[in-house]
Design a protein around this motif. Structure first.
Motif, PDB file in Angstrom:
ATOM      1  N   CYS A 110     -24.856   1.017  -4.724  1.00  0.00           N
ATOM      2  CA  CYS A 110     -24.923   2.450  -4.991  1.00  0.00           C
ATOM      3  C   CYS A 110     -25.927   3.100  -4.057  1.00  0.00           C
ATOM      4  O   CYS A 110     -26.937   2.498  -3.712  1.00  0.00           O
ATOM      5  N   HIS A 116     -23.960  14.771  -5.388  1.00  0.00           N
ATOM      6  CA  HIS A 116     -22.569  14.386  -5.168  1.00  0.00           C
ATOM      7  C   HIS A 116     -21.782  14.578  -6.467  1.00  0.00           C
ATOM      8  O   HIS A 116     -22.283  14.277  -7.553  1.00  0.00           O
ATOM      9  N   ARG A 118     -19.480  12.854  -7.786  1.00  0.00           N
ATOM     10  CA  ARG A 118     -19.222  11.609  -8.509  1.00  0.00           C
ATOM     11  C   ARG A 118     -20.501  10.820  -8.784  1.00  0.00           C
ATOM     12  O   ARG A 118     -20.442   9.632  -9.092  1.00  0.00           O
ATOM     13  N   HIS A 120     -23.600   9.286 -10.689  1.00  0.00           N
ATOM     14  CA  HIS A 120     -23.888   8.913 -12.067  1.00  0.00           C
ATOM     15  C   HIS A 120     -25.054   9.763 -12.556  1.00  0.00           C
ATOM     16  O   HIS A 120     -25.669  10.492 -11.785  1.00  0.00           O
ATOM     17  N   VAL A 125     -24.320   7.048  -6.380  1.00  0.00           N
ATOM     18  CA  VAL A 125     -22.863   7.043  -6.202  1.00  0.00           C
ATOM     19  C   VAL A 125     -22.477   5.686  -5.624  1.00  0.00           C
ATOM     20  O   VAL A 125     -23.183   5.149  -4.765  1.00  0.00           O
ATOM     21  N   ILE A 129     -17.049   4.642  -2.588  1.00  0.00           N
ATOM     22  CA  ILE A 129     -16.531   6.002  -2.735  1.00  0.00           C
ATOM     23  C   ILE A 129     -16.966   6.848  -1.543  1.00  0.00           C
ATOM     24  O   ILE A 129     -16.166   7.581  -0.953  1.00  0.00           O
ATOM     25  N   GLU A 133     -14.443   8.506   1.270  1.00  0.00           N
ATOM     26  CA  GLU A 133     -14.462   9.945   1.546  1.00  0.00           C
ATOM     27  C   GLU A 133     -14.699  10.201   3.032  1.00  0.00           C
ATOM     28  O   GLU A 133     -14.089  11.107   3.624  1.00  0.00           O
ATOM     29  N   VAL A 142      -9.661  14.455  -7.873  1.00  0.00           N
ATOM     30  CA  VAL A 142      -9.779  13.965  -9.241  1.00  0.00           C
ATOM     31  C   VAL A 142      -8.653  12.970  -9.501  1.00  0.00           C
ATOM     32  O   VAL A 142      -7.496  13.249  -9.194  1.00  0.00           O
TER      33      VAL A 142
END
Length: 181
Positions: A110, A116, A118, A120, A125, A129, A133, A142
């Motif tokens: 992470c 961001h 997404r 936590h 993040v 991911i 991106e 989504v």
């Protein structure tokens, strides 16, 4: 003999299986409270709260006791609050435990990116991911799911990542591959 819980909930109080002189329980007689109800409706006066807080502050704790408390907290998953004394006046970067904004959750790397979409609740993040991106040149929509082609969740190289439009599509891929029965 039926007696109701003294907290006022209206539930029948359980029958004591043993004598417990300190609490006034007699075997075969109803207890005062249903388990967990003994502290309901109990409020502390400001005076009592101040005395209790004062009695708990300023105690010197030995290093061995600190180690025991720390170990118990680690086992139970208890983390210190973000405003803990060790962090007063410090930013994350100045903390002695700062690891450059990198952490591991569920075996996945992470990165600290608190703004961001997404991220936590702790501001981190999943790295795969962010890489997906970057590959797409846009944020993930989504429902989009990042898949590790070789099945190794630690391998976040671009050529090992594939983005599925939905979790259903991702599961279909695993069923077709024979990973799921």
């Amino acid at each position: 003999m039926t007696k109701l819980c003294e907290c006022g909930c209206g539930e029948p109080a359980p029958i004591s299986k043993n004598n417990w002189k300190a609490r006034g329980y007699v075997a075969g007689q109803p207890m005062r409270f249903v388990a967990g109800h003994q502290n309901r409706n109990r409020t502390w006066s400001n005076e009592h709260r101040i005395k209790f807080t004062a009695s708990m502050t300023g105690h010197d704790v030995s290093e061995s006791t600190r180690a025991k408390i720390s170990q118990a907290h680690k086992i139970k998953g208890i983390r210190p609050p973000s405003d803990a004394k060790s962090m007063l006046g410090r930013s994350r970067e100045l903390s002695p435990t700062w690891k450059g904004g990198i952490s591991y959750t569920n075996g996945r790397k992470c990165i600290y990116k608190p703004n961001h979409p997404r991220a936590h609740t702790n501001g981190y993040v999943y790295e795969h991911i962010l890489i997906a991106e970057e590959m797409l040149g846009r944020p993930l929509a989504v429902g989009e799911v990042v898949h590790h082609i070789d099945g190794d969740i630690k391998n976040n190289e671009q050529q090992n990542l594939h983005v599925f439009k939905s979790q259903a599509e991702h599961l279909k891929h695993h069923k077709d591959a024979g990973d799921i029965v």
